[in-house]
Design a protein around this motif. Sequence first.
Motif, short mmCIF file in Angstrom:
data_model
loop_
_atom_site.label_atom_id
_atom_site.label_comp_id
_atom_site.label_asym_id
_atom_site.label_seq_id
_atom_site.Cartn_x
_atom_site.Cartn_y
_atom_site.Cartn_z
N VAL A 12 0.82 -1.07 -0.11
CA VAL A 12 0.05 -0.06 -0.05
C VAL A 12 1.00 1.23 0.05
O VAL A 12 1.67 1.51 0.91
N GLY A 13 0.84 1.99 -1.03
CA GLY A 13 1.82 3.05 -1.29
C GLY A 13 2.67 2.95 -2.28
O GLY A 13 3.45 2.16 -2.23
N ASP A 14 2.74 4.04 -3.19
CA ASP A 14 3.46 3.86 -4.22
C ASP A 14 4.66 5.04 -4.43
O ASP A 14 4.96 5.36 -5.42
N GLY A 15 5.00 5.65 -3.19
CA GLY A 15 5.97 6.42 -3.09
C GLY A 15 7.31 5.60 -3.33
O GLY A 15 7.27 4.49 -3.49
N ALA A 16 8.47 6.40 -2.74
CA ALA A 16 9.76 5.55 -3.04
C ALA A 16 9.95 4.32 -2.11
O ALA A 16 10.47 3.28 -2.49
N GLU A 26 0.58 5.72 -13.42
CA GLU A 26 1.25 4.99 -14.58
C GLU A 26 2.92 4.80 -14.41
O GLU A 26 3.56 3.79 -14.47
N PRO A 27 3.46 6.23 -14.19
CA PRO A 27 4.90 5.67 -14.15
C PRO A 27 5.37 4.99 -12.84
O PRO A 27 6.51 4.14 -12.93
N LEU A 85 7.54 1.49 -12.64
CA LEU A 85 8.63 1.17 -11.85
C LEU A 85 8.42 -0.06 -11.00
O LEU A 85 9.50 -0.88 -10.77
N ALA A 86 7.25 -0.10 -10.44
CA ALA A 86 7.09 -1.26 -9.77
C ALA A 86 7.14 -2.56 -10.15
O ALA A 86 7.72 -3.50 -9.93
N THR A 98 4.23 -8.23 -10.04
CA THR A 98 3.40 -9.05 -10.83
C THR A 98 2.07 -8.74 -10.89
O THR A 98 1.55 -9.09 -11.95
N ASP A 99 1.42 -7.96 -9.96
CA ASP A 99 0.06 -7.36 -10.27
C ASP A 99 0.10 -5.88 -9.83
O ASP A 99 0.69 -5.52 -8.91
N ILE A 100 -0.92 -5.26 -10.39
CA ILE A 100 -1.27 -3.75 -10.04
C ILE A 100 -2.54 -3.70 -9.60
O ILE A 100 -3.56 -4.26 -10.32
N VAL A 101 -2.84 -3.08 -8.46
CA VAL A 101 -4.07 -2.90 -8.11
C VAL A 101 -4.45 -1.35 -8.07
O VAL A 101 -3.55 -0.56 -7.51
N THR A 102 -5.36 -0.91 -8.72
CA THR A 102 -5.62 0.65 -8.76
C THR A 102 -6.56 1.21 -7.70
O THR A 102 -6.87 2.29 -7.67
#
Lengths: 340, 340
Positions: free
Chosen positions: A171-175, A199-200, A204-205, A211-215
Amino acid sequence: MRGVLMHAPGDFRVEEREDPKILRPTDAVIRLSATCVCGSDLWPYRGVEPIDGPSPIGHEYVGIVEEVGSEVTTIRPGQFVVGGFSASDNTCEICRAGYQTSCVQREWMNAMGAQAERLRVPLADGTLVATPGMPDADLIPSLLAASDVLGTGWFAATAAEAGLGKTVAVVGDGAVGLLAVLAAKQLGAERIIAMSRHEPRQKLAREFGATDIVTERGDEGVARIKELTGGLGAHSVVEAVGTQESMLQAIRSTRPGGHVGYVGVAHGVKLDGEELFFSRVHLHGGPAPVRQYLPQLIDLIWNRQIDPGKVFDLVLPLEQAAEAYRAMDDRRAVKALLTP
Amino acid sequence: MRGVLMHAPGDFRVEEREDPKILRPTDAVIRLSATCVCGSDLWPYRGVEPIDGPSPIGHEYVGIVEEVGSEVTTIRPGQFVVGGFSASDNTCEICRAGYQTSCVQREWMNAMGAQAERLRVPLADGTLVATPGMPDADLIPSLLAASDVLGTGWFAATAAEAGLGKTVAVVGDGAVGLLAVLAAKQLGAERIIAMSRHEPRQKLAREFGATDIVTERGDEGVARIKELTGGLGAHSVVEAVGTQESMLQAIRSTRPGGHVGYVGVAHGVKLDGEELFFSRVHLHGGPAPVRQYLPQLIDLIWNRQIDPGKVFDLVLPLEQAAEAYRAMDDRRAVKALLTP
């Protein structure tokens, strides 16, 4: 020397600061090769944490040792060093148990102000780790990441018990969140779900091992994690934001008996005891004992097995620190590197 | 048959209830040899939890199997059995990970009402464990303790990572707290600090393995634990009460990096995220997966290596259940055993 001073929320300036000196015989003074802005620096920038200004800021640093105190025995002038965001003796019982951010002699580096040209580092023998030699320039961002965001992401993934065969949600897409993905991958996780709608950052993730992205977020995010895990929830969940919503999202995305590793500095979070009781999760977190992981992380970076420096998507001279803060506050940049 | 029915807070009566029957092919019906009153039964008794009465209560039981459904394969009529306070299939992914109280088919035994002469047990193959033979009468209290309080104390000590070389503190001197002392001792803890101001309970704590007694509570209790542990706090702390005060006492008595195992059913507890973050403790708890420990605990009891039945300091016929509740509510009894 030049360094950032906080005056008020939104008003952070690069100004003249007194040159740091050896104050105690266990100190070192280093000349910084790079420093950066942390997500947690945005709390005072946004007025969520009080500022007693003008005061220095910054706690992430790599550089070359210029001078050491008379009692420093392992760190020498001329070495390239990386240190954690808190100073620690690395010898007390708490340090030896791996919790250097709670060292009985701990000092927060923020008070020293690493967003500057030079830095005094207390307890130099315990705090600093020297690299095997002078690093190539392209390794410097990754070594700088080890100073906090990589070490914090690593601790979060470890606290969440990411490992072989595990499904890990972040949970969290910061650095820190992105580097928790990298850590989970290194720790052998089978499936890594990054929660991100940018998206960017998603890209990077994926580069780091997602393996999966949840928006989806909040309850919908929880429902989506459950859906991806046979209705049970993830084994391991990293919380890297620090808000009420993100904390509940992390706890509720974890299966009974699973582990939540939380490293977002909690602001205004209140956990209901009964919900926690019936969630049956393991909860562990706090300020990451980065120092514990530095030798291992420096080794992985030195041998080019990981490239955490990719989280820096903005590089500015120290003099433009104000713009670095603005870019991160606007989420135009994941993380800004400053060159003194 | 006769059984306890909750009518209203303070008004729990032994009355005629319908005899339990096999409802599903995975059920068993057992004739109870002993049952008892749990500390958690006092929540509805005191009006803290709502009662939709008249309704049955009780979730601790040992007895002899009378009848099994057509799909029950390992449990047979005539066996003496012990079961946990929730029914579980013991085959789903969550059960296999050791979290049977979160089994995907879980049912709470309270709804079946174990304070009675007979009891229907769902998922009999998963829920019940048979003893090696008919137990001697003096083993029955200890086997009954395994059904909840011993298993819960054991889980709490395990969640707090009590073990070799550790200093363990136990908040709460009820049956669960006392048996967490016993568990910590069995798990090899070096020093066990029981927090109690009641002399008979202190005595029992010492018999179970406590090396120190702390009579102070709240902030003073925390200060005393720090004093006994070189200013650092205990490695492992068990919370076995479930109030705001006891939970904070447990967290604050734990050293950074240490473990809190909490099993008191949380009532009105709110944890501040920031305090938790900076405490750096591991937090784990919830309804204990007693079923995980039953084979091991039955073995220790059968071989007379532990005597957890000592927590029963009041034995009454089932018909006098109301007096058992009163005695526990007044803290005249640690735990009351009822003989149907």
